[in-house]
Every structure is written in structure tokens, then in C-alpha cells.
Design a protein around this motif. Structure first.
Motif, PDB file in Angstrom:
ATOM      1  N   HIS A   1      11.610   7.770  19.103  1.00  0.00           N
ATOM      2  CA  HIS A   1      11.637   7.794  17.634  1.00  0.00           C
ATOM      3  C   HIS A   1      10.577   8.774  17.137  1.00  0.00           C
ATOM      4  CE1 HIS A   1      11.532   5.233  13.653  1.00  0.00           C
ATOM      5  NE2 HIS A   1      11.805   6.506  13.437  1.00  0.00           N
TER       6      HIS A   1
ATOM      7  N   GLU B   1      16.072   8.062  17.386  1.00  0.00           N
ATOM      8  CA  GLU B   1      15.857   7.708  15.974  1.00  0.00           C
ATOM      9  C   GLU B   1      14.936   8.745  15.333  1.00  0.00           C
ATOM     10  OE1 GLU B   1      14.829   3.651  13.359  1.00  0.00           O
ATOM     11  OE2 GLU B   1      14.839   3.612  15.549  1.00  0.00           O
TER      12      GLU B   1
ATOM     13  N   THR C   1      13.007   9.622  11.462  1.00  0.00           N
ATOM     14  CA  THR C   1      12.698   9.187  10.100  1.00  0.00           C
ATOM     15  C   THR C   1      12.081  10.328   9.315  1.00  0.00           C
ATOM     16  OG1 THR C   1      12.370   6.866  10.725  1.00  0.00           O
ATOM     17  CG2 THR C   1      11.377   7.588   8.656  1.00  0.00           C
TER      18      THR C   1
ATOM     19  N   ARG D   1      22.663   0.582   6.119  1.00  0.00           N
ATOM     20  CA  ARG D   1      22.948   1.589   7.154  1.00  0.00           C
ATOM     21  C   ARG D   1      24.450   1.805   7.314  1.00  0.00           C
ATOM     22  NH1 ARG D   1      19.594   3.932  10.498  1.00  0.00           N
ATOM     23  NH2 ARG D   1      18.010   2.281  10.439  1.00  0.00           N
TER      24      ARG D   1
ATOM     25  N   LYS E   1      20.072   7.206  14.972  1.00  0.00           N
ATOM     26  CA  LYS E   1      19.689   6.540  13.732  1.00  0.00           C
ATOM     27  C   LYS E   1      18.809   7.495  12.922  1.00  0.00           C
ATOM     28  CE  LYS E   1      19.827   1.675  15.122  1.00  0.00           C
ATOM     29  NZ  LYS E   1      19.022   0.433  15.263  1.00  0.00           N
TER      30      LYS E   1
ATOM     31  N   ASN F   1      16.628   7.570   9.367  1.00  0.00           N
ATOM     32  CA  ASN F   1      16.074   6.870   8.220  1.00  0.00           C
ATOM     33  C   ASN F   1      15.488   7.901   7.270  1.00  0.00           C
ATOM     34  OD1 ASN F   1      16.408   4.364   9.802  1.00  0.00           O
ATOM     35  ND2 ASN F   1      14.634   5.128  10.936  1.00  0.00           N
TER      36      ASN F   1
ATOM     37  N   THR G   1      11.116  -2.625   5.725  1.00  0.00           N
ATOM     38  CA  THR G   1      11.622  -1.635   6.694  1.00  0.00           C
ATOM     39  C   THR G   1      11.672  -2.225   8.100  1.00  0.00           C
ATOM     40  OG1 THR G   1       9.388  -0.758   7.020  1.00  0.00           O
ATOM     41  CG2 THR G   1      10.742   0.305   5.322  1.00  0.00           C
TER      42      THR G   1
ATOM     43  N   VAL H   1      13.551  -0.646  11.040  1.00  0.00           N
ATOM     44  CA  VAL H   1      13.111   0.654  11.562  1.00  0.00           C
ATOM     45  C   VAL H   1      12.197   0.403  12.756  1.00  0.00           C
ATOM     46  CG1 VAL H   1      11.840   2.772  11.042  1.00  0.00           C
ATOM     47  CG2 VAL H   1      13.293   1.721   9.290  1.00  0.00           C
ATOM     48  N   SER H   2      12.468   1.054  13.862  1.00  0.00           N
ATOM     49  CA  SER H   2      11.715   0.790  15.093  1.00  0.00           C
ATOM     50  C   SER H   2      10.332   1.456  15.082  1.00  0.00           C
ATOM     51  CB  SER H   2      12.516   1.290  16.305  1.00  0.00           C
ATOM     52  OG  SER H   2      12.534   2.710  16.338  1.00  0.00           O
TER      53      SER H   2
ATOM     54  N   LEU I   1       5.063   4.721   6.624  1.00  0.00           N
ATOM     55  CA  LEU I   1       5.419   3.592   7.495  1.00  0.00           C
ATOM     56  C   LEU I   1       4.220   3.065   8.285  1.00  0.00           C
ATOM     57  CD1 LEU I   1       8.898   4.766   8.848  1.00  0.00           C
ATOM     58  CD2 LEU I   1       8.458   3.022   7.126  1.00  0.00           C
TER      59      LEU I   1
ATOM     60  N   GLN J   1       5.111   0.857  11.498  1.00  0.00           N
ATOM     61  CA  GLN J   1       5.819   1.539  12.591  1.00  0.00           C
ATOM     62  C   GLN J   1       4.987   2.641  13.235  1.00  0.00           C
ATOM     63  OE1 GLN J   1       7.126   0.720   9.663  1.00  0.00           O
ATOM     64  NE2 GLN J   1       9.136  -0.200   9.949  1.00  0.00           N
TER      65      GLN J   1
END
Length: 207
Positions: free
Chosen positions: A6, A50, A52, A110, A119, A121, A145, A148-149, A167, A170
Motif C-alpha cells: 500500500h 492499494e 491512496t 467502494r 484498491k 482510495n 477510514t 483502508v489498510s 491518515l 494507517q
């Protein structure tokens, strides 16, 4: 090479880029859409799971209206471009505010586009207070959130060495790579260099 699962993207420097080009500050935002699409394709090819993007924050809405309207429209355009790709897309931010673009409300759940896969974001009208349900000095019972990983690597353009509220949960163990170049001056090598740097880090997560 170890690929982060991510990656968080802070695409900063649009206004400074525009000023250096002799333009109004608001002209820099649309210049960030093409780099975002190129970055998405590079990360997809690398196998990143992922991604973001930091669109705009609640604090950003304090800027002059011409800038506010420009970055809001740029975020709408960017999300609509990403929706043409193979992705699982989610927009996160305070949708109850008048500053949240009406066009993006369908994306606040989503949705899968094309063949799905990565993914993505996109943070729009985001703040940590909204995320933490923070009110009158107290943190609420949930994290907005939560789906969200954890982020492995944050890449920030524009030379600033701070997360700017990005974030906070995260990114608690994220490595951060800062580029001096402004976001509109994006080059594929930026991502390649950042991932190579990350690959050499000793990631222990405190263990």
C-alpha cells in the motif's frame, strides 16, 4: 525488490509550480491529473495492491474561492478518470459538508470498475477530526477510514517533510520518501526510486 502493498501519495507543489510558470496558483491543480494516472499504471504494473491519493483537506478549503473551486474540480476529474480503469475505487472525506463535491458522492461506497483489482482510495475534504469522529475534545467510537489498510510507504512531492494530517492511523509505521520536484513535474523514476529506497529499509514494525 520488495514492493510495498500500500502506497500513500501526497501530491504537493501544484501552486508553487504554477507560480514559477507565471500562472495563477489555481492553474496548477489540473496539471496533477495526468501524473496521477501515470502513477496508477506504474503501481499496477509493479503489483502494488492499494493506492491512496491525498486530494484536498478540510484545511485546504480555507484557501481563496478560485483555488478552492479549482482543486475541487481537479479531484472530481481525477476520480472520474480513475473510474475508467481497472480498480476498486473509494472516496473518503466529510460528505456532509458543502465543500464536498456533489459529483463524488456516488463514490463514497467502494465501487468496482473494469476488471477491478487495485484498491484506490481518494481523500476529498478529509481531516483527522472527521476520521476520528472528534467532537468537543473527545474521540468517537469508530474510525471512518477503517477499511483502508495500513500504509507501507508514503511518497510526498514538493519537498515538505510532514504528513499534513494524512491518515494518521494507517501511516503509523509507514516509511516516508520525499521528492523535491513538484507534483506536476512527475516522472516515472520518482516512483521507481522511492520503491527501490523502500526495498532497502529494515522494516520491523517495532519487532
Amino acid at each position: 525488490m520488495r514492493i510495498p502493498k500500500h502506497i500513500g501519495i501526497i501530491p504537493d507543489g501544484n501552486r508553487r509550480w504554477a507560480v514559477e510558470k507565471g500562472m495563477g496558483k489555481e492553474k496548477g491543480y489540473q496539471e496533477g491529473i495526468s501524473p496521477g494516472m501515470e502513477l496508477y499504471r506504474i503501481c499496477k504494473e509493479m503489483g502494488v495492491e492499494e493506492l491512496t491519493f491525498y486530494g484536498f483537506t478540510v484545511d485546504n478549503t480555507k484557501r481563496p474561492s478560485v483555488q478552492r473551486e479549482a482543486f475541487s474540480q481537479a479531484c472530481v476529474d481525477a476520480v472520474e478518470e480513475l473510474a475508467k480503469e481497472d480498480a476498486e475505487l473509494l472516496v473518503l472525506g466529510n460528505g456532509e459538508s458543502a465543500m464536498f463535491p456533489e459529483e463524488l458522492k456516488p463514490y463514497t461506497v467502494r465501487r468496482t470498475f473494469g476488471k477491478g483489482g487495485m484498491k484506490i482510495n481518494f481523500l476529498v475534504n478529509y481531516s483527522w477530526e472527521w476520521d476520528f469522529c472528534y467532537h468537543r475534545g473527545a474521540i468517537g467510537p469508530e474510525l471512518r477510514t477503517a477499511e483502508v489498510s495500513r500504509i507501507d510507504l508514503v511518497i510526498r512531492w514538493g519537498g515538505r517533510r510532514r504528513l499534513s494530517g494524512f491518515l494518521p492511523v494507517q501511516t503509523v509505521y509507514a516509511d516516508m520518501y520525499v521528492l523535491e520536484d513538484y507534483w506536476p513535474d512527475f516522472k516515472p523514476e520518482h516512483v521507481e526510486e522511492a520503491v527501490a529506497w523502500y526495498s532497502g529499509q529494515d522494516v520491523t514494525l517495532g519487532g
